[in-house]
Scaffold this motif. Structure first.
Motif, PDB file in Angstrom:
ATOM      1  N   THR A  50      -2.646   8.781   4.582  1.00  0.00           N
ATOM      2  CA  THR A  50      -3.950   8.305   5.033  1.00  0.00           C
ATOM      3  C   THR A  50      -3.791   7.338   6.196  1.00  0.00           C
ATOM      4  O   THR A  50      -3.112   6.323   6.086  1.00  0.00           O
ATOM      5  CB  THR A  50      -4.697   7.601   3.881  1.00  0.00           C
ATOM      6  OG1 THR A  50      -4.920   8.545   2.862  1.00  0.00           O
ATOM      7  CG2 THR A  50      -6.013   7.042   4.343  1.00  0.00           C
ATOM      8  N   ASN A  51      -4.407   7.684   7.314  1.00  0.00           N
ATOM      9  CA  ASN A  51      -4.523   6.776   8.446  1.00  0.00           C
ATOM     10  C   ASN A  51      -5.657   7.255   9.339  1.00  0.00           C
ATOM     11  O   ASN A  51      -6.040   8.422   9.299  1.00  0.00           O
ATOM     12  CB  ASN A  51      -3.214   6.638   9.228  1.00  0.00           C
ATOM     13  CG  ASN A  51      -2.762   7.926   9.849  1.00  0.00           C
ATOM     14  OD1 ASN A  51      -3.563   8.689  10.397  1.00  0.00           O
ATOM     15  ND2 ASN A  51      -1.474   8.200   9.781  1.00  0.00           N
ATOM     16  N   THR A  53      -7.486   6.229  13.349  1.00  0.00           N
ATOM     17  CA  THR A  53      -7.518   5.416  14.560  1.00  0.00           C
ATOM     18  C   THR A  53      -8.874   5.572  15.230  1.00  0.00           C
ATOM     19  O   THR A  53      -9.364   6.689  15.389  1.00  0.00           O
ATOM     20  CB  THR A  53      -6.395   5.851  15.534  1.00  0.00           C
ATOM     21  OG1 THR A  53      -5.142   5.757  14.853  1.00  0.00           O
ATOM     22  CG2 THR A  53      -6.365   4.981  16.773  1.00  0.00           C
ATOM     23  N   HIS A  64      -6.538   0.673  14.263  1.00  0.00           N
ATOM     24  CA  HIS A  64      -5.775   1.628  13.456  1.00  0.00           C
ATOM     25  C   HIS A  64      -5.764   1.152  12.000  1.00  0.00           C
ATOM     26  O   HIS A  64      -5.470  -0.008  11.727  1.00  0.00           O
ATOM     27  CB  HIS A  64      -4.345   1.721  13.993  1.00  0.00           C
ATOM     28  CG  HIS A  64      -3.523   2.775  13.332  1.00  0.00           C
ATOM     29  ND1 HIS A  64      -3.692   4.119  13.575  1.00  0.00           N
ATOM     30  CD2 HIS A  64      -2.531   2.682  12.429  1.00  0.00           C
ATOM     31  CE1 HIS A  64      -2.834   4.801  12.850  1.00  0.00           C
ATOM     32  NE2 HIS A  64      -2.114   3.946  12.147  1.00  0.00           N
ATOM     33  N   GLU A  66      -4.100   2.124   8.264  1.00  0.00           N
ATOM     34  CA  GLU A  66      -3.076   2.915   7.595  1.00  0.00           C
ATOM     35  C   GLU A  66      -2.788   2.281   6.238  1.00  0.00           C
ATOM     36  O   GLU A  66      -2.882   1.070   6.084  1.00  0.00           O
ATOM     37  CB  GLU A  66      -1.809   2.934   8.454  1.00  0.00           C
ATOM     38  CG  GLU A  66      -0.779   3.915   8.008  1.00  0.00           C
ATOM     39  CD  GLU A  66       0.373   4.036   9.003  1.00  0.00           C
ATOM     40  OE1 GLU A  66       1.309   4.750   8.675  1.00  0.00           O
ATOM     41  OE2 GLU A  66       0.322   3.416  10.067  1.00  0.00           O
ATOM     42  N   TYR A  67      -2.423   3.113   5.272  1.00  0.00           N
ATOM     43  CA  TYR A  67      -2.192   2.601   3.914  1.00  0.00           C
ATOM     44  C   TYR A  67      -1.114   1.533   3.902  1.00  0.00           C
ATOM     45  O   TYR A  67      -1.177   0.554   3.150  1.00  0.00           O
ATOM     46  CB  TYR A  67      -1.839   3.736   2.951  1.00  0.00           C
ATOM     47  CG  TYR A  67      -0.366   4.041   2.899  1.00  0.00           C
ATOM     48  CD1 TYR A  67       0.432   3.491   1.908  1.00  0.00           C
ATOM     49  CD2 TYR A  67       0.236   4.851   3.856  1.00  0.00           C
ATOM     50  CE1 TYR A  67       1.784   3.742   1.856  1.00  0.00           C
ATOM     51  CE2 TYR A  67       1.572   5.112   3.810  1.00  0.00           C
ATOM     52  CZ  TYR A  67       2.359   4.550   2.820  1.00  0.00           C
ATOM     53  OH  TYR A  67       3.685   4.799   2.775  1.00  0.00           O
ATOM     54  N   PHE A 154     -10.740   7.356   6.364  1.00  0.00           N
ATOM     55  CA  PHE A 154      -9.758   6.532   5.677  1.00  0.00           C
ATOM     56  C   PHE A 154     -10.263   6.148   4.288  1.00  0.00           C
ATOM     57  O   PHE A 154      -9.560   6.292   3.287  1.00  0.00           O
ATOM     58  CB  PHE A 154      -9.477   5.271   6.513  1.00  0.00           C
ATOM     59  CG  PHE A 154      -8.514   4.306   5.893  1.00  0.00           C
ATOM     60  CD1 PHE A 154      -7.149   4.533   5.959  1.00  0.00           C
ATOM     61  CD2 PHE A 154      -8.970   3.168   5.248  1.00  0.00           C
ATOM     62  CE1 PHE A 154      -6.252   3.638   5.391  1.00  0.00           C
ATOM     63  CE2 PHE A 154      -8.089   2.271   4.682  1.00  0.00           C
ATOM     64  CZ  PHE A 154      -6.728   2.504   4.751  1.00  0.00           C
TER      65      PHE A 154
END
Length: 187
Positions: A50-51, A53, A64, A66-67, A154
């Protein structure tokens, strides 16, 4: 037929019925372990990939998500991966319970390990749930703003991952109860 022979026949039927119930219980446990494995491994993979941007005002400045930016989500991935590994490694022992009826020691071992994995998985899912809640709702008192309006993909992925993990928590609770029931019937 004499009363002694009738009692033996009835006892024999009860033992056969008990053995059938034990085998059904063991098959159900085996299936629940497989389903729990798929829930935990899917949750770990979904969270780890998972990410998102988003551009800010220009294409050179981006936000951004991200996990791995949050240690609670990293712990969630690790906990789900560890429990997945355990569940896949426990399948041969669960299969032995289907084949053999006298497996008290291995059932006790599985109950102990299941409880430990339940604790780990619950801790990981609970820590991630706090982050998911903050992502969705924010916290005005601490000036943490909800990010899910901007990072929709996300948030959907981490929420879905969390649901799969809590389903696995429920399945582990069922496994512990089924093993305890199987042990109590033997004593």
């Amino acid at each position: 037929m004499k009363s002694g022979q009738a009692e033996i026949v009835e006892t024999s039927k009860a033992i056969q019925k008990s053995g059938l119930m034990s085998r059904r219980n063991a098959i159900l446990e085996f299936i629940l372990r497989i389903v729990a494995f798929f829930n935990t491994i899917t949750s770990a993979i979904l969270m780890a990939t998972t990410n998102e941007t988003l551009p800010f005002f220009t294409q050179f400045i981006r936000f951004h998500a991200e996990y791995s930016d949050l240690s609670a989500l990293t712990f969630f991935v690790i906990a789900n991966a560890v429990v997945s590994g355990y569940l896949i490694l426990s399948l041969p022992l669960a299969f032995v319970h289907i084949v053999k009826s006298k497996t008290q020691n291995s059932r006790v071992l599985l109950i102990i390990l299941d409880v430990a994995m339940l604790g780990l998985l619950t801790a990981g899912a609970s820590s991630a749930a706090a982050i998911v809640y903050l992502a969705h709702k924010g916290n005005n008192n601490t000036n943490w703003f909800s990010i899910c309006q901007q990072f929709n993909s996300f948030c959907e992925r981490i929420s879905g991952s969390l649901i799969g993990s809590f389903v696995a928590v429920f399945l582990l609770i069922l496994l512990i109860l089924l093993s305890a029931i199987a042990l109590s019937r033997r004593h």
